[in-house]
Enzyme design. Structure first.
Site, PDB file in Angstrom:
ATOM      1  N   CYS A 159       5.676  -2.764   5.927  1.00 11.74           N
ATOM      2  CA  CYS A 159       5.373  -2.986   4.513  1.00 11.74           C
ATOM      3  C   CYS A 159       5.274  -4.464   4.140  1.00 11.74           C
ATOM      4  CB  CYS A 159       6.407  -2.293   3.638  1.00 11.74           C
ATOM      5  SG  CYS A 159       6.547  -0.517   3.972  1.00 11.74           S
TER       6      CYS A 159
ATOM      7  N   HIS B  54       6.283  -5.369  -3.018  1.00 12.70           N
ATOM      8  CA  HIS B  54       5.890  -4.154  -2.297  1.00 12.70           C
ATOM      9  C   HIS B  54       6.264  -2.941  -3.131  1.00 12.70           C
ATOM     10  CE1 HIS B  54       5.645  -0.912   0.481  1.00 12.70           C
ATOM     11  NE2 HIS B  54       6.960  -0.822   0.642  1.00 12.70           N
TER      12      HIS B  54
ATOM     13  N   ASN C 140       4.046   4.798  -1.957  1.00 13.13           N
ATOM     14  CA  ASN C 140       4.275   3.669  -1.066  1.00 13.13           C
ATOM     15  C   ASN C 140       3.160   3.637  -0.025  1.00 13.13           C
ATOM     16  OD1 ASN C 140       5.135   1.897   0.926  1.00 13.13           O
ATOM     17  ND2 ASN C 140       7.269   2.585   0.883  1.00 13.13           N
TER      18      ASN C 140
END
Length: 319
Positions: free
Chosen positions: A113, A246, A276
């Site tokens: 990520c 993020h 996500n």
């Protein structure tokens, strides 16, 4: 020599998949359960046969169009992904072929990520050195391929997508400060602990996560790395116009904003609609906020990522 972002693009595959849609597929969950814990209301999922390089291609075309460049103008292509099309060649090389570029440096970055922040930082160093002048940096993920759809604690969190930026050499600073870190001692709290050996999967091929441990770690390091970038640039956190962390879940975003003393109306939030998307989450959010007019030229923007490894980093920039 400095570098500036001159074009941004993004791509989300297919129609939105709501929480109710997931429940109707037999997953033991509900809209209330997911929203109350994560803030996620929907996400996008790839179709059969659609891969990370396909998503990267669409996002890249849009970024190149925004920059007024052709793919042949690029001399560096970096793709951040943890879900590549193949073991090799790299997704960056596959993207290069689809774009019709020949000869540019092309490689993947695997920092989960944090991947886009890592890739953007690497591209900035290439350009600052004078060896390259025009870079395409992409975050592209198909996390739906590595999810255990019987584990409601993880499968409801993630989505697929891609975001891209064009970074060009400039006499005027655009990237103001960067910071990257990793600590492999924490690898066990978020991982896909499997591999391919002898034509068979060994270990566990699905994403596994200790949610509480990830939350505590992520909030701490995101606050620390934002402060590190501010100090490197010689500014206060109050000078930041927009924070784009993020997009893991709303609780992490809120806790991070509180730690860096940023009001939530200055935090770009897309996780509610995208889930996500790992390395794609930061450029997806950046593209949306630029296109809808929230982010304006001359404003200071902090990009942050934290992901399995554990890796984390930040980029402070002006558009």
């Amino acid at each position: 020599m400095f570098s500036r972002i001159t074009g941004i693009g993004s791509y989300l595959p297919g129609p939105p998949v709501s929480n109710d849609d997931l429940a109707s597929r037999g997953i033991d969950t509900s809209d209330e359960w997911i929203v109350s814990r994560t803030g996620i209301k929907s996400r996008h999922l790839v179709a059969n046969g659609e891969n990370a390089s396909d998503l990267a291609l669409e996002a890249s075309k849009r970024a190149l169009l925004a920059a007024g460049l052709d793919a042949t103008d690029l001399d560096l292509i970096i793709v951040a992904t943890s879900t590549p099309d193949f073991i090799f060649p790299s997704t960056a090389c596959l993207l290069q072929g689809k774009l019709g570029n020949r000869g540019a440096t092309a490689f993947d970055v695997q920092a989960v990520c944090s991947g886009f922040v890592y890739g953007l930082t690497i591209a900035e160093k290439f350009i600052r050195s004078g060896s390259h002048r025009r870079a395409l940096v992409v975050g592209a993920e198909v996390f739906s391929r590595i999810l255990d759809w019987s584990d409601r604690g993880t499968c409801v969190l993630f989505g697929d997508g891609a975001g891209a930026v064009v970074l060009e050499a400039s006499d005027k600073p655009g990237i103001l400060a960067t910071a990257l870190h990793a600590d492999g001692a924490h690898h066990g709290i978020l991982s896909v602990p499997g591999s391919v050996c002898g034509g068979k999967v060994t270990g566990d091929p699905f994403l596994r996560m200790d949610g509480q441990a990830v939350f505590k770690f992520a909030v701490r390091v995101l606050a620390e790395v934002a402060d590190e970038c501010c100090q490197a640039a010689g500014i206060a956190s109050s000078d930041i116009d927009w924070l784009i962390p993020h997009q893991a879940n709303v609780r992490i975003l809120e806790a991070t904003a509180k730690r860096v003393k940023m009001p939530m109306d200055k935090v770009v939030v897309t996780v509610d609609r995208h889930g996500n998307t790992s390395a794609a989450s930061v450029p997806l959010a950046l593209d949306e906020a630029v296109r809808d007019g929230r982010i304006k030229a001359g404003q200071k923007i902090m990009l942050e990522g934290v992901g399995g490894g554990f890796t984390w980093g930040a980029v402070l920039l002006e558009l």
